[in-house]
Design a protein around this motif. Structure first.
Motif, mmCIF file in Angstrom:
data_model
loop_
_atom_site.group_PDB
_atom_site.id
_atom_site.type_symbol
_atom_site.label_atom_id
_atom_site.label_comp_id
_atom_site.label_asym_id
_atom_site.label_seq_id
_atom_site.Cartn_x
_atom_site.Cartn_y
_atom_site.Cartn_z
ATOM 1 N N ASP A 192 0.817 -1.213 0.000
ATOM 2 C CA ASP A 192 0.000 0.000 0.000
ATOM 3 C C ASP A 192 0.857 1.272 0.000
ATOM 4 O O ASP A 192 0.350 2.337 0.331
ATOM 5 C CB ASP A 192 -0.928 0.002 1.219
ATOM 6 N N ARG A 193 2.126 1.137 -0.350
ATOM 7 C CA ARG A 193 3.037 2.283 -0.417
ATOM 8 C C ARG A 193 3.058 3.058 0.908
ATOM 9 O O ARG A 193 3.143 4.279 0.930
ATOM 10 C CB ARG A 193 2.644 3.215 -1.575
ATOM 11 N N GLU A 194 3.003 2.310 2.013
ATOM 12 C CA GLU A 194 2.967 2.963 3.319
ATOM 13 C C GLU A 194 4.355 3.140 3.928
ATOM 14 O O GLU A 194 4.488 3.660 5.038
ATOM 15 C CB GLU A 194 2.078 2.186 4.288
ATOM 16 N N LEU A 195 5.396 2.747 3.189
ATOM 17 C CA LEU A 195 6.777 2.877 3.643
ATOM 18 C C LEU A 195 7.578 3.689 2.630
ATOM 19 O O LEU A 195 7.209 3.774 1.462
ATOM 20 C CB LEU A 195 7.415 1.499 3.813
ATOM 21 N N VAL A 196 8.692 4.255 3.099
ATOM 22 C CA VAL A 196 9.613 4.978 2.230
ATOM 23 C C VAL A 196 11.020 4.450 2.473
ATOM 24 O O VAL A 196 11.479 4.380 3.621
ATOM 25 C CB VAL A 196 9.585 6.502 2.479
ATOM 26 N N ALA A 197 11.705 4.057 1.409
ATOM 27 C CA ALA A 197 13.104 3.649 1.476
ATOM 28 C C ALA A 197 13.953 4.732 0.837
ATOM 29 O O ALA A 197 13.601 5.253 -0.233
ATOM 30 C CB ALA A 197 13.310 2.321 0.750
ATOM 31 N N GLY A 198 15.048 5.080 1.482
ATOM 32 C CA GLY A 198 15.893 6.124 0.912
ATOM 33 C C GLY A 198 17.141 6.364 1.736
ATOM 34 O O GLY A 198 17.278 5.847 2.850
ATOM 35 N N PRO A 199 18.051 7.167 1.213
ATOM 36 C CA PRO A 199 19.314 7.442 1.901
ATOM 37 C C PRO A 199 19.214 8.619 2.857
ATOM 38 O O PRO A 199 18.327 9.470 2.732
ATOM 39 C CB PRO A 199 20.247 7.784 0.735
ATOM 40 N N ARG A 200 20.107 8.648 3.833
ATOM 41 C CA ARG A 200 20.354 9.836 4.663
ATOM 42 C C ARG A 200 19.134 10.327 5.451
ATOM 43 O O ARG A 200 19.053 11.497 5.812
ATOM 44 C CB ARG A 200 20.924 10.978 3.805
ATOM 45 N N MET A 201 18.167 9.433 5.702
ATOM 46 C CA MET A 201 17.045 9.844 6.554
ATOM 47 C C MET A 201 17.542 10.266 7.930
ATOM 48 O O MET A 201 16.970 11.156 8.554
ATOM 49 C CB MET A 201 16.036 8.708 6.669
ATOM 50 N N SER A 261 22.421 2.564 7.601
ATOM 51 C CA SER A 261 22.606 1.878 6.330
ATOM 52 C C SER A 261 22.704 2.911 5.214
ATOM 53 O O SER A 261 22.278 4.063 5.363
ATOM 54 C CB SER A 261 21.426 0.945 6.063
ATOM 55 N N ALA A 262 23.249 2.491 4.092
ATOM 56 C CA ALA A 262 23.249 3.374 2.925
ATOM 57 C C ALA A 262 21.838 3.666 2.448
ATOM 58 O O ALA A 262 21.611 4.633 1.704
ATOM 59 C CB ALA A 262 24.055 2.738 1.792
ATOM 60 N N ARG A 263 20.879 2.860 2.883
ATOM 61 C CA ARG A 263 19.481 3.039 2.503
ATOM 62 C C ARG A 263 18.614 2.640 3.696
ATOM 63 O O ARG A 263 18.613 1.488 4.118
ATOM 64 C CB ARG A 263 19.158 2.208 1.269
ATOM 65 N N GLU A 264 17.870 3.608 4.234
ATOM 66 C CA GLU A 264 17.099 3.404 5.456
ATOM 67 C C GLU A 264 15.603 3.314 5.129
ATOM 68 O O GLU A 264 15.193 3.535 3.989
ATOM 69 C CB GLU A 264 17.398 4.555 6.434
ATOM 70 N N LEU A 265 14.777 3.021 6.152
ATOM 71 C CA LEU A 265 13.358 2.763 5.932
ATOM 72 C C LEU A 265 12.527 3.454 7.001
ATOM 73 O O LEU A 265 12.790 3.303 8.200
ATOM 74 C CB LEU A 265 13.089 1.250 5.975
ATOM 75 N N CYS A 266 11.521 4.217 6.567
ATOM 76 C CA CYS A 266 10.616 4.865 7.511
ATOM 77 C C CYS A 266 9.181 4.692 7.030
ATOM 78 O O CYS A 266 8.921 4.216 5.920
ATOM 79 C CB CYS A 266 10.945 6.347 7.675
ATOM 80 N N GLY A 267 8.218 5.086 7.870
ATOM 81 C CA GLY A 267 6.828 5.116 7.473
ATOM 82 C C GLY A 267 6.540 6.346 6.636
ATOM 83 O O GLY A 267 7.107 7.413 6.868
ATOM 84 N N ALA A 268 5.633 6.210 5.677
ATOM 85 C CA ALA A 268 5.353 7.322 4.766
ATOM 86 C C ALA A 268 4.596 8.457 5.441
ATOM 87 O O ALA A 268 4.601 9.592 4.945
ATOM 88 C CB ALA A 268 4.564 6.814 3.559
ATOM 89 N N ASP A 269 3.938 8.183 6.580
ATOM 90 C CA ASP A 269 3.186 9.234 7.272
ATOM 91 C C ASP A 269 4.007 9.954 8.334
ATOM 92 O O ASP A 269 3.699 11.098 8.692
ATOM 93 C CB ASP A 269 1.929 8.646 7.922
#
Length: 432
Positions: free
Chosen positions: A224-233, A409-417
């Motif tokens: 449901d696209r409820e997560l965001v993966a990306g760098p430098r969060m 990590s070089a790529r971290e994970l958070c919630g989209a909200d």
């Protein structure tokens, strides 16, 4: 007088744009400054005399930015409300003599900055970005945002026990990236390449602060696209939220009983001890000069600092589904559960009971939930700029943030909200 607009998923879309455009602390503060300029802020030089007129201002120093908004008619002893964050992230940084290689491979010599999850940098397409110092005394940002470097992992055929024994990496031998082929190492090749990329003449660059970054863009993740993966969060998520919140408050037209401030420092990942770190005098000097520019005395400065509160906003640990036993059994922050309040009685975080009340009031005003994080007693607790800020400047400080997975990590994970929930909390804090 109208209140600032409430942030939503559009804020998260914009965060992803900000992450992509900010591969280094220098790019991050330049992008934050550009956003503040659109909200009416103007840059002031530290070497100039400052006036005490109302409005938004900011100071840039290296990879740090301090921005503040003086309401019309603010007294010299008006307290500050500070959102603190940091612009740096663990990564691989280029050495003074970058050109190296062996066995027909051309490589770039790097140092390990901070505490990265080193395995996350293996077999990943890396770009190169940073700040070039020029012969005439000026600086130029550079960003090669395409696959340029790679740290190749050893094939399993040559390390048969890696799965059973775990990956063991020597920081000196195993993390030097490749960027081409050639039997001869030529000093100056990398910098000459970057001069070409930046449109500079050969020999113009006399110094550099360069670092690698993953070129894979941030992306929504999940069914449901409820997560965001990306760098430098960690911790540009907070820098972005603080910038958005300060701009919103400054343009809201609301009566402000305080002076809202964004303080985004460099070098948190290595202890904050630099002229752009939280353990340096930058924040205190800027706040003092703001008081004195409005005709204040040392007594006014003392009164202003006594009434000041800082929210130190940094990422924290969401409960990990595969390692739940590593968390405190009664504190399991979840992604998309709202920002977290960080507590540690040994002052690794600066939060106390009165600070909790300040943050709870901001979240209640913003109509958002919040969670609490405390470390498992059997494990050491990390720290932030919070205790440093409280001790150095004698101001009340509260540690908060957003819960993520894969920190460092070089790529971290958070919630989209969670990014927009944090931004809404920061608006409410800056506009009490």
């Amino acid at each position: 007088m109208s209140a600032p607009s409430r942030f939503d998923r559009g804020h998260t879309d914009d965060l992803m744009t900000f992450l992509s455009a900010s591969p280094t602390p220098y790019h991050a503060v330049a992008n934050a400054a550009e956003r503040l300029e659109k909200a009416g802020f103007r840059q002031v030089a530290e070497t100039d005399a400052w006036d005490g007129t109302s409005g938004g201002r900011y100071v840039l120093r290296g990879g740090a930015i301090i921005a503040w908004y003086v309401p019309e008619g603010a007294a010299a002893h008006t307290p500050f409300r500070v959102v603190g964050a940091h612009t740096d992230s663990p990564n691989l940084r280029v050495k003074p003599r970058p050109d190296t290689g062996a066995h027909g491979w051309r490589q770039v010599a790097v140092e390990i900055y901070g505490g990265p999850l080193m395995n996350s940098w293996l077999d990943r397409d890396l770009g190169l970005a940073g700040r070039l110092s020029l012969r005439d005394g000026s600086t130029r940002l550079v960003n090669v945002d395409r696959p340029l470097l790679r740290v190749p992992q050893l094939a399993i055929h040559m390390d048969r026990n890696v799965t059973a024994d775990g990956l063991k990496l020597d920081k000196q031998r195993h993390l030097q990236p490749v960027w081409g082929l050639g039997d001869t190492v030529r000093d100056g090749d990398l910098i000459a390449f970057l001069e070409d990329e930046a449109g500079l003449a050969r020999g113009e660059v006399t110094g550099w602060d360069l670092m690698t970054h993953s070129v894979e863009p941030p992306a929504y993740l999940g069914r449901d696209r409820e997560l965001v993966a990306g760098p430098r969060m960690d911790n540009l998520l907070s820098v972005h939220a603080g910038t958005a919140a300060l701009a919103a408050v400054a343009t809201s037209g609301a009566d402000l009983p305080c002076i809202p401030v964004l303080a985004a420092f460099d070098h948190e990942e290595t202890g904050s001890q630099s002229d752009t770190g939280a353990d340096g005098p930058l924040l205190g000097t800027v706040l003092e000069r703001s008081v004195f520019a409005r005709g204040g005395s040392y007594e006014d400065r003392a009164r202003a600092f006594a009434g000041t509160v800082c929210l130190s906003s940094d990422t924290g640990h969401a409960v990990h589904p595969n390692y739940a036993e590593r968390h405190d059994p009664t504190h399991h922050p979840r992604v998309n559960g709202g920002p977290i309040l960080k507590v540690n009685v040994n002052n690794r975080y600066a939060t106390d009971g009165s600070g909790r009340a300040v943050f709870a009031a901001a979240c209640e005003k913003a109509d958002i939930p919040f969670q609490t994080f405390v470390s498992n007693n059997s494990m050491p607790c990390g720290t932030t700029i919070g205790p440093i800020t409280a001790a150095r400047h004698g101001i009340s400080t509260v540690d908060i943030g957003v819960a993520i997975l894969s920190m460092h990590s070089a790529r971290e994970l958070c919630g989209a909200d969670d990014p927009h929930l944090l931004a809404n909390a920061l608006v409410a804090f800056l506009q009490p």
